[in-house]
Design a protein around this motif. Structure first.
Motif, PDB file in Angstrom:
ATOM      1  N   ASP A  19       4.350  -3.004   6.019  1.00 55.02           N
ATOM      2  CA  ASP A  19       5.624  -3.259   5.323  1.00 55.02           C
ATOM      3  C   ASP A  19       5.281  -2.942   3.897  1.00 55.02           C
ATOM      4  O   ASP A  19       4.253  -3.331   3.234  1.00 55.02           O
ATOM      5  CB  ASP A  19       5.817  -4.762   5.030  1.00 55.02           C
ATOM      6  N   ASN A  20       5.817  -2.080   3.285  1.00 59.85           N
ATOM      7  CA  ASN A  20       5.975  -1.508   1.833  1.00 59.85           C
ATOM      8  C   ASN A  20       4.406  -0.878   1.642  1.00 59.85           C
ATOM      9  O   ASN A  20       4.065  -0.784   0.350  1.00 59.85           O
ATOM     10  CB  ASN A  20       5.921  -2.640   1.031  1.00 59.85           C
ATOM     11  N   SER A  42       9.808  -1.964   3.655  1.00 56.29           N
ATOM     12  CA  SER A  42       9.981  -3.168   4.650  1.00 56.29           C
ATOM     13  C   SER A  42      11.319  -3.497   4.889  1.00 56.29           C
ATOM     14  O   SER A  42      12.326  -3.528   4.101  1.00 56.29           O
ATOM     15  CB  SER A  42       9.396  -4.277   3.917  1.00 56.29           C
ATOM     16  N   TYR A  47       7.582 -13.661   4.313  1.00 57.15           N
ATOM     17  CA  TYR A  47       8.398 -12.919   3.543  1.00 57.15           C
ATOM     18  C   TYR A  47       9.234 -13.409   2.437  1.00 57.15           C
ATOM     19  O   TYR A  47      10.237 -13.095   2.013  1.00 57.15           O
ATOM     20  CB  TYR A  47       9.407 -11.979   4.246  1.00 57.15           C
TER      21      TYR A  47
END
Length: 456
Positions: free
Chosen positions: A197-198, A203, A162
Motif C-alpha cells: 500500500d502506497n 492504496s 488503515y
C-alpha cells in the motif's frame, strides 16, 4: 583548444537521488526497500527466485522481500539489519542510490554513515507503536547531518485497520519534533510495505489519503545543486607532472571540486600556505574548458609555480575560511573503543591528514524522549564518548586546517578522527556547533510560524 561553457547552460537538476532509510527494529525498513525494488521491477528473476527459495526454507508462504537487502548471515538469522546495505536501482524518471541503515540503537553509527551523503531520509514508524525513542534519535541524526528532505513512512497501517486518526496523530507528533530540530521539509505517507500500500502503487484501503506514494515522492522531490551560489573549494588530490616532450612544463593539480565554480582567470589562494595565483587553464576529461563546477573532477593549472601538494585547498582569493589549529565540532563516535579527553588521533579533512589531540569533550547529547520536544538535553563533561554517542569536542591539530562550518558545506565542513595505531575510523565530525546552529534556526522558524497563527 579551450571549450567555452556558458554558466547559464549548467543543468542544476540531477537525475540521481541518494537516500537512506531508518527506523526502529522491526519497523519494516528492509521490507520497504524490497517492495520498492520488487514493484519497480528492479529485481532480477534469479534474485527473486533465490529469495523465494530462502523464504520457503524458513516456512514462509510468500517471498520475504526483506531478504533482498539483508545479505549478512547474522542479519538473516536474527531477522534484523546490522550493516548498511547499499542498493542501486532506477526508474524511467530517476536513478537512485539507497542506503538501508540498521534500526537498533547499537547501530546508530551505521545510520550516520548511510545518511551522511544522502539528500533524503525515509524514517519508518510502526503504526501500532507510534513515535518512539529511536524515531527521535533518527530524526535528530537527520537534522544533525542537514539532510534536506525527510519522509515519515507510517508503516504497518494494515495492522492498524488503515485508520486515518492513527496516521494523523503520529504524523503531527513527528512533524512537530522534527521541525523543532530544524528539519527543513517533512513529508508524511501512510504505507503497508508488506501489502504494498502506497509504496509504488496507491492504496485501495486508504481513500482518505490523496498524497504521493513513496516512489512517486522519491521520483519528484526536488534535488537541485546550484554550484554558482556556493564558494569554490578544490581539495588537491594529486600533482600531475608528465615530463614528456609534448608537455615539458606541464604542472597540474588534480582533484574533485567540492563546491562552487572555478573559471580561467580567477584569482585563487592556496591554503593553508596563503599563497595566491591565477588560474590559467582547467582540464576536464582531457579537454581544456573555461569553467568547471562541482562535483566535477578536473585539473587546475596556475600561473605561478607554487609549492602545492596533496591535502592543500584551492579557494577564491577572497575566501572567508581561515586556517586554524583549533577546531570545535559535533561528532558521532563510531568505534567500540571510547574516545577520551587527551587522546592522540589523526584527523582527515578532505584530502589532508594531520596529527591531532582531543583537548576536551564539553558535552554529550541525549537523544532520548523528552517532555520538552523543542530541544535536546546535554550531559556536561562526560569525559568520554562511547560507541553511537553524539557530543561536542574541542580538537587541536598539529597543522592549520582550512575547515568550513558544516552548516556552510557538508563536504569541507566534515572530517574523520582515525586511530594512528591501526588506521581504524574512530569518529565522524561536523565542524561547528551543529545542533546549536540547527536549533537556533528551528526556534526562528517555529516563532515565525507561531506569529502566523500556526499551532505547534
Amino acid at each position: 583548444m579551450t571549450t567555452t561553457v556558458d554558466i547559464e547552460s549548467i543543468d542544476t537538476a540531477t537525475s540521481l537521488l541518494r537516500f537512506a532509510t531508518a527506523g526502529s527494529v522491526d519497523d519494516g525498513k528492509s521490507t520497504l526497500v524490497g517492495r520498492l525494488l520488487h514493484d519497480s521491477k528492479s529485481v532480477l528473476a534469479d534474485q527473486l527466485e533465490a529469495v523465494s527459495r530462502a523464504s520457503e526454507a524458513r516456512g514462509q508462504d510468500a517471498p520475504d522481500l526483506a531478504l533482498l537487502t539483508d545479505g549478512l548471515r547474522a542479519e538473516r538469522e536474527q531477522g534484523i539489519t546490522i550493516d548498511v546495505a547499499y542498493r542501486y536501482f532506477a526508474t524511467p524518471r530517476r536513478r537512485f542510490i539507497l542506503a538501508d541503515t540498521p534500526g537498533h540503537v547499537q547501530y546508530t553509527r551505521n545510520m550516520v554513515t548511510g545518511a551522511s551523503t544522502s539528500e533524503l531520509a525515509v524514517v519508518l514508524v510502526d503504526a501500532r507503536n507510534g513515535v518512539v525513542e529511536q524515531t527521535r534519535r533518527h530524526a535528530a541524526v537527520a537534522a544533525l547531518l542537514r539532510v534536506p528532505h525527510v519522509v515519515l513512512a507510517v508503516n504497518k497501517m494494515d495492522l492498524a485497520g488503515y485508520q486515518e486518526s492513527v496516521f494523523a496523530a503520529i504524523a503531527d507528533e513527528f512533524t512537530a519534533y522534527a521541525t523543532s530540530l530544524g528539519v527543513e521539509e517533512v513529508t508524511t505517507i501512510p504505507i503497508s510495505a508488506l501489502q504494498g500500500d502506497n509504496v509504488v502503487t496507491p492504496s485501495a484501503h486508504m481513500s482518505w489519503y490523496s498524497g504521493p506514494t513513496v516512489l512517486e515522492h522519491l521520483e519528484t522531490v526536488p534535488v537541485t545543486h546550484d554550484p554558482t551560489g556556493e564558494v569554490a573549494r578544490f581539495p588537491v588530490q594529486y600533482v600531475i607532472r608528465p615530463q614528456t616532450p609534448e608537455l615539458p612544463d606541464y604542472r597540474g593539480y588534480a582533484g574533485q571540486l567540492a563546491s562552487g565554480v572555478l573559471r580561467v582567470g580567477d584569482r585563487v589562494t592556496v591554503l593553508p600556505s596563503g599563497r595566491t595565483s591565477t588560474i590559467t587553464a582547467l582540464d576536464v576529461l582531457g579537454q581544456s574548458v573555461d569553467l568547471a563546477w562541482a562535483p566535477q573532477s578536473l585539473t587546475v593549472r596556475l600561473a605561478d609555480d607554487l609549492d602545492i601538494s596533496r591535502g592543500d585547498l584551492i579557494a577564491p582569493a577572497d575566501a572567508s575560511v581561515t586556517p586554524s589549529q583549533d577546531l570545535t565540532a559535533t561528532v558521532c563516535h563510531l568505534h567500540d573503543r571510547p574516545l577520551r579527553r587527551g587522546e592522540r588521533v589523526l584527523l582527515k579533512h578532505a584530502t589532508r591528514t594531520v596529527k591531532a589531540i582531543v583537548k576536551d569533550i564539553p558535552s554529550r547529547l541525549s537523544l532520548t524522549a523528552s517532555d520538552d520536544t523543542r530541544g535536546l538535553p546535554q550531559h556536561p563533561a562526560p569525559g568520554a564518548l562511547e560507541a553511537n554517542d553524539i557530543g561536542r569536542v574541542v580538537i587541536r591539530t598539529a597543522e592549520p586546517l582550512p575547515v568550513d562550518p558544516y552548516a556552510a558545506s557538508r563536504r569541507t565542513g566534515s572530517f574523520l578522527l582515525i586511530d594512528p595505531a591501526d588506521g581504524s575510523t574512530l569518529t565522524a565530525g561536523m565542524a561547528g556547533d551543529a545542533f546549536a546552529d540547527r536549533t537556533d534556526e528551528a526556534q526562528a522558524q517555529v516563532q515565525a510560524a507561531a506569529d502566523e497563527g500556526w499551532d505547534f
